[in-house]
Scaffold this active site. Sequence first.
Site, PDB file in Angstrom:
ATOM      1  N   LYS A 192      13.315  59.844  81.346  1.00  0.00           N
ATOM      2  CA  LYS A 192      14.437  60.071  80.415  1.00  0.00           C
ATOM      3  C   LYS A 192      15.458  58.938  80.562  1.00  0.00           C
ATOM      4  O   LYS A 192      15.056  57.814  80.848  1.00  0.00           O
ATOM      5  CB  LYS A 192      15.037  61.457  80.652  1.00  0.00           C
ATOM      6  CG  LYS A 192      13.936  62.536  80.617  1.00  0.00           C
ATOM      7  CD  LYS A 192      14.448  63.926  80.530  1.00  0.00           C
ATOM      8  CE  LYS A 192      13.252  64.879  80.464  1.00  0.00           C
ATOM      9  NZ  LYS A 192      13.631  66.272  80.292  1.00  0.00           N
ATOM     10  N   HIS A 233       9.500  64.556  71.664  1.00  0.00           N
ATOM     11  CA  HIS A 233      10.094  65.299  72.785  1.00  0.00           C
ATOM     12  C   HIS A 233      11.213  66.203  72.256  1.00  0.00           C
ATOM     13  O   HIS A 233      11.930  65.823  71.326  1.00  0.00           O
ATOM     14  CB  HIS A 233      10.644  64.317  73.829  1.00  0.00           C
ATOM     15  CG  HIS A 233      10.997  65.001  75.111  1.00  0.00           C
ATOM     16  ND1 HIS A 233      12.171  65.684  75.265  1.00  0.00           N
ATOM     17  CD2 HIS A 233      10.310  65.148  76.258  1.00  0.00           C
ATOM     18  CE1 HIS A 233      12.198  66.210  76.485  1.00  0.00           C
ATOM     19  NE2 HIS A 233      11.076  65.906  77.108  1.00  0.00           N
ATOM     20  N   GLU A 273       5.881  71.792  76.027  1.00  0.00           N
ATOM     21  CA  GLU A 273       7.113  71.799  76.802  1.00  0.00           C
ATOM     22  C   GLU A 273       8.067  72.844  76.225  1.00  0.00           C
ATOM     23  O   GLU A 273       8.827  72.535  75.285  1.00  0.00           O
ATOM     24  CB  GLU A 273       7.782  70.427  76.747  1.00  0.00           C
ATOM     25  CG  GLU A 273       6.948  69.313  77.328  1.00  0.00           C
ATOM     26  CD  GLU A 273       7.821  68.218  77.914  1.00  0.00           C
ATOM     27  OE1 GLU A 273       7.739  68.006  79.118  1.00  0.00           O
ATOM     28  OE2 GLU A 273       8.611  67.611  77.187  1.00  0.00           O
ATOM     29  N   SER A 276      10.272  71.841  84.236  1.00  0.00           N
ATOM     30  CA  SER A 276      10.585  72.219  85.621  1.00  0.00           C
ATOM     31  C   SER A 276       9.362  72.240  86.545  1.00  0.00           C
ATOM     32  O   SER A 276       9.289  73.053  87.467  1.00  0.00           O
ATOM     33  CB  SER A 276      11.309  73.570  85.659  1.00  0.00           C
ATOM     34  OG  SER A 276      12.549  73.480  84.978  1.00  0.00           O
TER      35      SER A 276
HETATM   36  P1  13P Z   1      11.955  68.581  83.681  1.00  0.00           P
HETATM   37  O1  13P Z   1      10.681  68.367  84.492  1.00  0.00           O
HETATM   38  O2  13P Z   1      13.135  67.880  84.243  1.00  0.00           O
HETATM   39  O3  13P Z   1      12.171  70.019  83.397  1.00  0.00           O
HETATM   40  O4  13P Z   1      11.700  67.881  82.262  1.00  0.00           O
HETATM   41  C1  13P Z   1      10.526  68.114  81.597  1.00  0.00           C
HETATM   42  C2  13P Z   1      10.426  67.174  80.471  1.00  0.00           C
HETATM   43  O5  13P Z   1      11.180  67.265  79.515  1.00  0.00           O
HETATM   44  C3  13P Z   1       9.411  66.120  80.541  1.00  0.00           C
HETATM   45  O6  13P Z   1       9.289  65.442  79.337  1.00  0.00           O
END
Ligand code: 13P
Length: 250
Positions: free
Chosen positions: A13, A97, A167, A213
Amino acid sequence: MVDRKFFVGGNWKMNGSLSQYKSLINDLNKAQLDPNTEVVIAPPALYLLPAKDLLTENKKFELGAQDAYYKPSGAFTGEISSAQLKDAGIPWVILGHSERRTIFKESDEDVANKTKAALENGLSVILCVGETLDQREKGDSIKVVLGQLEAAASSINDWSKVVIAYEPVWAIGTGKVATAEQAEEVHKAIRDWLVKTVGKEVGEKVCVIYGGSVNGKNAKELASQPDIDGFLVGGASLKPEFVDIVNARL
Ligand code: 13P
């Protein structure tokens, strides 16, 4: 049952710094990674090319961008295109995303256009889908996810270049991981949809990975589910436990 490869993506990110990306990439270069897991790291676009220079000869992982616009070039301030990623030798891109969909208001149509452009440029795509908490509580998870998938599917003519990331928005960055059963239920629905829509042989080969997560502790149980073929990892991809996630099938 088809033996699908295990696939783990690290989505950094908008995190990292010049010193941090170097140590993260170098740590991964040194780590013992399951050779049967395909690994893709997606740092912020700014670090993609210098990160590429740090990859070792026996590349244990590849690099991906976190997004790419569908127009090849032009007056689109702030964007980078799939054509530019191709030019720079970056083989992967994450598209759709939920942070792009919700914060930056990307529509299903935008995601479809981006998917089409990425594939036309020879990139491989991690296509993200997922429902919000509200949608889950209404019992609409599968409907929402298949709807997002359907919207992008007309742009996909080569499924061997696509990984689908489920996700659930309520599990992203919240520490509230989906249970193995919750995730498996949606993954199974995606698998059934793929088999029905694109055919058994192709549909059974597409990797469907889970994100939200995931950490070094919960990865093994999730990975033991028949339709969970890997992970897309946010927060934990910036930590040493990412190696445990890559190795979840060992
Ligand atoms: P987290 O693993 O921080 O929850 O984020 C997941 C994600 O959005 C991966 O693209």
